[in-house]
Design a protein around this motif. Sequence first.
Motif, PDB file in Angstrom:
ATOM      1  N   ARG A   5       9.999  23.950  45.339  1.00 53.85           N
ATOM      2  CA  ARG A   5       9.176  23.201  44.388  1.00 53.85           C
ATOM      3  C   ARG A   5       9.776  23.330  42.998  1.00 53.85           C
ATOM      4  O   ARG A   5      10.446  24.305  42.658  1.00 53.85           O
ATOM      5  CB  ARG A   5       7.730  23.663  44.433  1.00 53.85           C
ATOM      6  CG  ARG A   5       7.243  25.011  43.916  1.00 53.85           C
ATOM      7  CD  ARG A   5       8.189  26.069  43.602  1.00 53.85           C
ATOM      8  NE  ARG A   5       7.599  27.317  43.187  1.00 53.85           N
ATOM      9  CZ  ARG A   5       7.779  27.878  41.984  1.00 53.85           C
ATOM     10  NH1 ARG A   5       8.546  27.316  41.089  1.00 53.85           N
ATOM     11  NH2 ARG A   5       7.210  29.041  41.701  1.00 53.85           N
ATOM     12  N   PRO A   8       7.059  22.697  36.577  1.00 53.15           N
ATOM     13  CA  PRO A   8       7.036  22.777  35.112  1.00 53.15           C
ATOM     14  C   PRO A   8       5.620  22.790  34.545  1.00 53.15           C
ATOM     15  O   PRO A   8       4.691  22.280  35.159  1.00 53.15           O
ATOM     16  CB  PRO A   8       7.743  21.484  34.695  1.00 53.15           C
ATOM     17  CG  PRO A   8       7.440  20.529  35.798  1.00 53.15           C
ATOM     18  CD  PRO A   8       7.402  21.341  37.059  1.00 53.15           C
ATOM     19  N   SER A   9       5.495  23.391  33.365  1.00 52.81           N
ATOM     20  CA  SER A   9       4.227  23.347  32.638  1.00 52.81           C
ATOM     21  C   SER A   9       4.360  22.262  31.573  1.00 52.81           C
ATOM     22  O   SER A   9       5.316  22.277  30.803  1.00 52.81           O
ATOM     23  CB  SER A   9       3.962  24.682  31.941  1.00 52.81           C
ATOM     24  OG  SER A   9       4.126  25.736  32.852  1.00 52.81           O
ATOM     25  N   GLU A  41       2.092  22.417  36.418  1.00 53.49           N
ATOM     26  CA  GLU A  41       1.290  23.624  36.155  1.00 53.49           C
ATOM     27  C   GLU A  41       0.497  23.444  34.866  1.00 53.49           C
ATOM     28  O   GLU A  41       0.892  23.881  33.797  1.00 53.49           O
ATOM     29  CB  GLU A  41       2.199  24.855  36.122  1.00 53.49           C
ATOM     30  CG  GLU A  41       3.018  24.954  37.419  1.00 53.49           C
ATOM     31  CD  GLU A  41       3.299  26.360  37.896  1.00 53.49           C
ATOM     32  OE1 GLU A  41       3.670  27.203  37.069  1.00 53.49           O
ATOM     33  OE2 GLU A  41       3.148  26.605  39.114  1.00 53.49           O
ATOM     34  N   TYR A 174      -1.209  31.896  35.127  1.00 58.01           N
ATOM     35  CA  TYR A 174       0.053  31.570  35.799  1.00 58.01           C
ATOM     36  C   TYR A 174       0.401  32.419  37.022  1.00 58.01           C
ATOM     37  O   TYR A 174       0.578  31.889  38.121  1.00 58.01           O
ATOM     38  CB  TYR A 174       1.197  31.592  34.767  1.00 58.01           C
ATOM     39  CG  TYR A 174       2.549  31.647  35.415  1.00 58.01           C
ATOM     40  CD1 TYR A 174       3.031  30.535  36.111  1.00 58.01           C
ATOM     41  CD2 TYR A 174       3.305  32.817  35.408  1.00 58.01           C
ATOM     42  CE1 TYR A 174       4.250  30.596  36.767  1.00 58.01           C
ATOM     43  CE2 TYR A 174       4.520  32.873  36.065  1.00 58.01           C
ATOM     44  CZ  TYR A 174       4.992  31.773  36.741  1.00 58.01           C
ATOM     45  OH  TYR A 174       6.183  31.830  37.400  1.00 58.01           O
ATOM     46  N   VAL A 178       0.347  30.648  40.757  1.00 61.42           N
ATOM     47  CA  VAL A 178       1.642  30.425  41.400  1.00 61.42           C
ATOM     48  C   VAL A 178       1.681  31.034  42.807  1.00 61.42           C
ATOM     49  O   VAL A 178       2.164  30.421  43.753  1.00 61.42           O
ATOM     50  CB  VAL A 178       2.766  31.032  40.516  1.00 61.42           C
ATOM     51  CG1 VAL A 178       3.986  31.386  41.328  1.00 61.42           C
ATOM     52  CG2 VAL A 178       3.150  30.057  39.427  1.00 61.42           C
ATOM     53  N   ARG A 192      14.109  29.459  40.171  1.00 60.22           N
ATOM     54  CA  ARG A 192      13.619  29.247  38.801  1.00 60.22           C
ATOM     55  C   ARG A 192      14.468  30.047  37.826  1.00 60.22           C
ATOM     56  O   ARG A 192      15.327  30.819  38.215  1.00 60.22           O
ATOM     57  CB  ARG A 192      12.154  29.657  38.715  1.00 60.22           C
ATOM     58  CG  ARG A 192      11.931  31.113  39.070  1.00 60.22           C
ATOM     59  CD  ARG A 192      10.440  31.435  39.123  1.00 60.22           C
ATOM     60  NE  ARG A 192      10.201  32.790  39.604  1.00 60.22           N
ATOM     61  CZ  ARG A 192       9.017  33.242  39.965  1.00 60.22           C
ATOM     62  NH1 ARG A 192       7.956  32.471  39.888  1.00 60.22           N
ATOM     63  NH2 ARG A 192       8.873  34.486  40.385  1.00 60.22           N
TER      64      ARG A 192
HETATM   65  N1  GLU Z   1       5.346  26.772  35.130  1.00 63.75           N
HETATM   66  C1  GLU Z   1       6.448  27.675  35.057  1.00 63.75           C
HETATM   67  C2  GLU Z   1       7.388  27.241  33.958  1.00 63.75           C
HETATM   68  O1  GLU Z   1       7.341  26.100  33.547  1.00 63.75           O
HETATM   69  C3  GLU Z   1       7.199  27.700  36.348  1.00 63.75           C
HETATM   70  C4  GLU Z   1       7.307  29.024  36.912  1.00 63.75           C
HETATM   71  C5  GLU Z   1       7.838  29.084  38.303  1.00 63.75           C
HETATM   72  O2  GLU Z   1       8.729  28.318  38.656  1.00 63.75           O
HETATM   73  O3  GLU Z   1       7.329  29.942  39.019  1.00 63.75           O
HETATM   74  O4  GLU Z   1       8.170  28.011  33.490  1.00 63.75           O
END
Ligand code: GLU
Length: 460
Positions: A5, A8-9, A41, A174, A178, A192
């Motif tokens: 997956r 992104p936030s 996210e 978060y 997650v 990531r």
């Molecule tokens: N939402 C997180 C970010 O944008 C992603 C973290 C992840 O991939 O677990 O950094």
Amino acid sequence: MVKVRFAPSPTGPFSLGNARTALFNWLFARHEGGQFLLRIEDTDKERSQKKFEKEIINSLIWLGLNWHGSIVYQSQRLEIYKRYLGKLLKEGWAYYCNCSLEMLEAERQAQLSQGLAPKYSGRCRNLNNTSGVIRFKMPAKIISFHDLIRGNIKFDTSLLGDIVIAKSLEEPLYNFAVVVDDWEMGITQVIRGEDHISNTPKQLILQEVLNIKPPKYAHLPLILTPDRKKLSSRFLQKSFGDYKKDGYLAEAMLNFLVLLGWHPVQDREILSLEEMIAEFDLGRVQKAGAVFNQTKLDWLNAYYLRHLEINKLLERLKPFVSSRWLKKKNLLKKVIEIEKERLKSLKDFAQLSQFFFKIKDYPASLLIWENTPSQKIRSNLETVANFIKSKARGELLKPEFEKEIFLLAQKEGRGEILWPLRVALSGKKSSPGPLEIIKTLGKTESLKRINLALKKLKNS
Ligand code: GLU
């Protein structure tokens, strides 16, 4: 089946680092014949914005990184998180904490002044509160995991203290969300940025108490500036969409991104998407930071521009040129043909080619080659003009015409003939060769421009 997956936030501009993470996930899925999922996210209501979400989606579409199924929005999954939070609370793995921010800050300062790493003291652990933020009862143990890029990593969870996993039953944070999502979505590998490495032990321990099988983890190297500093906020603030606006091609961006931390066998620099898919392998991702190299990006962009077929290049140039130019399609195509080799970006094109469509005013002095007297320049231009006049239109396109001009240039001096001719035709010091311009502009327009130059010389 492999399922990865990109998560992104939407709390800030979509960055180069985000795009690299998306690409590596996508390539991994493609290479393995698996699925690439997209999860937004967006649980942080204050900081999440629709415009950032749009940027993420548009950038992925532009790069051609298509995702499987529909987008998963964390904000639509609150019931699921609630269920898991309820379970943790019921089993005594989580508790409500209502310590005030002031209390927490005082505690932090006290720890810092004793030279200790700050962590929550656990004051509310056994108070049976019924409201407040939800904390996880962190068991003290050594967590170790095998990172697919960085190898074995160990972490002492007693350093963490009881972390907050949700602001309330409806507001998961978060690390907790997650864990739930990666599990519920059946994610097999989490790929990531390295900045998330410190979150991994928190996620692993939550998985352990929830009895969830953890995915495998791969942390991508940081992107560094040329002076090997962490990619500065100037770079991070540049939204990825700006590369598109600045005239970079998606294929050049993909090629550039894939080399930020990965390289194929034999260190080839130019890779088609098919080659990337065939060769991508996490084993070849480096641990050391990946240096951002603007020169390389520009070089790649020029390469892909040069290799784009004329009609395709025309399509890509559309947003960058005026509608007046688009109406003169034949001329536009000829101009693209000529300028293609010199193009560094789609944005460059308008500036480089402007003179083909309309010549800008220039001073008569520009027509003078070194110390040649103006009289001589005038007579040279007149000779060329008469010569062009004597030719039928089609003859201007033939190699013989070119040869004859060069013979003339040999006789009268290259600079003395070709320099004023170039300036007369383009109004510029640097441009494609004058003969190419004549072929593109045609007989009438070329003569018109030479006559304008002659008039300027006469009046100067
Ligand atoms: N939402 C997180 C970010 O944008 C992603 C973290 C992840 O991939 O677990 O950094």
